[in-house]
Scaffold this motif. Structure first.
Motif, short mmCIF file in Angstrom:
data_model
loop_
_atom_site.label_atom_id
_atom_site.label_comp_id
_atom_site.label_asym_id
_atom_site.label_seq_id
_atom_site.Cartn_x
_atom_site.Cartn_y
_atom_site.Cartn_z
N CYS A 76 0.84 -1.19 0.00
CA CYS A 76 0.00 0.00 0.00
C CYS A 76 0.88 1.24 0.00
CB CYS A 76 -0.90 0.01 1.23
SG CYS A 76 -1.85 -1.52 1.46
N SER A 77 0.94 1.94 -1.13
CA SER A 77 1.78 3.12 -1.25
C SER A 77 0.95 4.37 -1.00
CB SER A 77 2.39 3.17 -2.65
OG SER A 77 3.27 4.26 -2.78
N VAL A 78 1.39 5.19 -0.02
CA VAL A 78 0.69 6.42 0.34
C VAL A 78 1.72 7.53 0.55
CG1 VAL A 78 -1.36 5.35 1.35
CG2 VAL A 78 0.67 5.67 2.76
N SER A 79 1.26 8.77 0.58
CA SER A 79 2.19 9.90 0.66
C SER A 79 2.92 9.96 2.00
CB SER A 79 1.44 11.21 0.43
OG SER A 79 2.29 12.30 0.76
N LEU A 80 2.18 9.89 3.08
CA LEU A 80 2.67 10.01 4.46
C LEU A 80 3.12 11.42 4.83
CD1 LEU A 80 4.69 6.71 5.10
CD2 LEU A 80 2.32 7.23 5.69
N SER A 88 -6.90 11.47 1.84
CA SER A 88 -7.00 10.44 0.79
C SER A 88 -6.15 9.22 1.15
CB SER A 88 -6.59 11.00 -0.56
OG SER A 88 -5.23 11.41 -0.58
N ASP A 89 -4.99 9.44 1.81
CA ASP A 89 -4.18 8.32 2.30
C ASP A 89 -5.01 7.42 3.22
OD1 ASP A 89 -1.88 9.10 0.99
OD2 ASP A 89 -0.86 9.85 2.78
N LEU A 90 -5.70 8.04 4.17
CA LEU A 90 -6.47 7.27 5.15
C LEU A 90 -7.66 6.58 4.50
CD1 LEU A 90 -6.36 9.69 8.23
CD2 LEU A 90 -4.82 7.80 7.65
N THR A 91 -8.28 7.25 3.54
CA THR A 91 -9.41 6.63 2.82
C THR A 91 -8.95 5.40 2.05
OG1 THR A 91 -10.57 8.74 2.61
CG2 THR A 91 -11.16 7.00 1.05
N LYS A 92 -7.82 5.52 1.36
CA LYS A 92 -7.28 4.37 0.62
C LYS A 92 -6.93 3.23 1.57
CE LYS A 92 -4.03 6.55 -1.68
NZ LYS A 92 -2.92 6.84 -2.65
N MET A 93 -6.30 3.56 2.69
CA MET A 93 -5.88 2.52 3.62
C MET A 93 -7.07 1.80 4.23
SD MET A 93 -2.66 2.09 3.42
CE MET A 93 -2.90 0.74 4.56
N ARG A 94 -8.16 2.52 4.47
CA ARG A 94 -9.36 1.85 5.00
C ARG A 94 -9.88 0.84 3.98
NH1 ARG A 94 -12.43 2.72 9.22
NH2 ARG A 94 -11.39 4.72 9.66
N ARG A 95 -9.90 1.24 2.70
CA ARG A 95 -10.37 0.32 1.66
C ARG A 95 -9.43 -0.88 1.53
NH1 ARG A 95 -10.15 3.64 -2.11
NH2 ARG A 95 -8.34 3.02 -3.32
N THR A 126 7.72 13.61 11.62
CA THR A 126 6.69 13.59 12.65
C THR A 126 5.32 13.39 12.00
OG1 THR A 126 7.95 15.00 14.14
CG2 THR A 126 5.57 14.93 14.47
N ARG A 127 5.08 14.11 10.90
CA ARG A 127 3.81 13.97 10.19
C ARG A 127 3.65 12.55 9.63
NH1 ARG A 127 4.64 17.65 6.75
NH2 ARG A 127 3.75 19.32 7.99
N ALA A 128 4.73 12.01 9.09
CA ALA A 128 4.68 10.65 8.55
C ALA A 128 4.32 9.65 9.64
CB ALA A 128 6.02 10.29 7.91
N ALA A 129 4.94 9.79 10.81
CA ALA A 129 4.67 8.87 11.91
C ALA A 129 3.24 9.02 12.41
CB ALA A 129 5.66 9.10 13.05
N GLU A 130 2.76 10.25 12.48
CA GLU A 130 1.38 10.45 12.93
C GLU A 130 0.38 9.82 11.97
OE1 GLU A 130 1.24 14.68 13.24
OE2 GLU A 130 2.07 14.73 15.28
N THR A 131 0.65 9.96 10.67
CA THR A 131 -0.22 9.34 9.68
C THR A 131 -0.13 7.81 9.76
OG1 THR A 131 0.02 11.23 8.19
CG2 THR A 131 -0.77 9.19 7.22
#
Length: 299
Positions: A76-80, A88-95, A126-131
């Motif tokens: 699963c490739s996302v921006s982070l 959109s990252d979180l929406t894709k990951m839920r799917r 920090t943002r990447a880890a939070e995501t």
């Protein structure tokens, strides 16, 4: 160890990813058949390929059943790091987490998208880890492990960049899925990384690297020395596969997923490359069994 007490546990959980085949539903369908024919017991496909599979997950299930293959994980490739893409990252990951669970898998391999600027700051990590932590909680709601995957050509490539993220994640919801070849190509020691994060590793991409300094990016180039983005079948490169498997230990319960990045210039058919890696790992297994048997005789 196995039930006979002679072979490492990972030999029962040995799979292959679908990246050696074209990144299409047709390529994935062929990968399912070939991975099974090459003697592996599980497979990992891309989340976006599952989205596009004709007939949906029912068709994937049918193809897996026909091959006698287990679905293990999705990549699963996302921006982070981009705040504008977080939702959109979180929406894709839920799917994708839902798809993994529906197929009977247990791992979402979460990798960052390609690098889009020269340098990244502490706030980006920090943002990447939070995501990642939010992704971990989403995956957990489906009974799936979110496993972070450093990758060359992304904001998390070097040893320091790996540390920047791993020092910030919540280990209760985020695990790790290192790629031994990616780490070597990024200039770090995959054995050291596996040893350092062993307790967090729930999934492993076992990939070998040709060695030296690579200038080949995700898209490939004329500088590709192997036809696999400078990677090679397991056992043919510089990665110390034995030390990595030893670092995981004989009772490590995760899946070892062989991987080799296919390109238009790959020198052989994907199934042949998969068989080469499998043959090498079978030799390791035979050696481990012989050693264990010898110890049993001496005791």
């Amino acid at each position: 160890m196995s039930e006979d007490g002679k072979t490492p546990a990972w030999t029962r959980h040995l799979g292959h990813t679908g990246i050696t085949w074209p990144f299409t539903p047709e390529g994935a369908k062929q990968a399912i058949a070939d991975v099974a024919a090459a003697g592996y017991s599980g497979i990992e496909l891309f989340g976006f390929v599952l989205d596009e599979y004709p007939g949906g997950l029912d068709a994937v299930q049918d193809d897996l059943a026909a091959a006698g293959l287990r679905y293990v994980s999705s990549y699963c490739s996302v921006s982070l790091v981009d705040p504008e893409l977080r939702d959109s990252d979180l929406t894709k990951m839920r799917r994708w987490a839902g798809q993994i669970a529906d197929l009977g898998g247990s791992v979402a391999v979460v990798g960052p998208d390609q690098r889009h600027r020269e340098a990244y700051a502490a706030e980006d990590y920090t943002r990447a880890a939070e995501t990642l932590n939010d992704i971990g909680r989403i995956c957990a709601s489906f009974g799936v492990h979110a496993c972070f995957h450093p990758h060359t050509g992304t904001p998390v490539e070097t040893r320091d960049e790996i540390r920047q993220v791993m020092d910030r994640i919540d280990p209760d919801v985020v695990a790790m899925a290192p790629d031994t070849g990616q780490i070597a190509k990024g200039g770090a020691d995959p054995v050291e990384v596996v040893r350092s994060y062993r307790e967090l590793i729930k999934h492993l991409h076992l990939k070998d690297y040709v060695g030296g300094t690579s200038t080949v990016d995700w898209e490939g180039s004329t500088n590709d020395r192997t036809g696999y983005l400078d990677y090679v079948p397991v056992g043919d490169g510089v990665v110390d596969v034995v030390a990595i498997l030893d670092a995981l230990g004989p009772d490590w319960p995760g899946w070892v997923m062989v991987e080799l990045d296919g390109t238009e210039n790959s020198p052989r058919a994907p199934i042949d490359a998969a068989r080469m890696s499998r043959q090498y790992l079978d030799q390791l297994t035979e050696a481990a069994s012989s050693e264990a048997a010898g110890q049993g005789v001496r005791s």
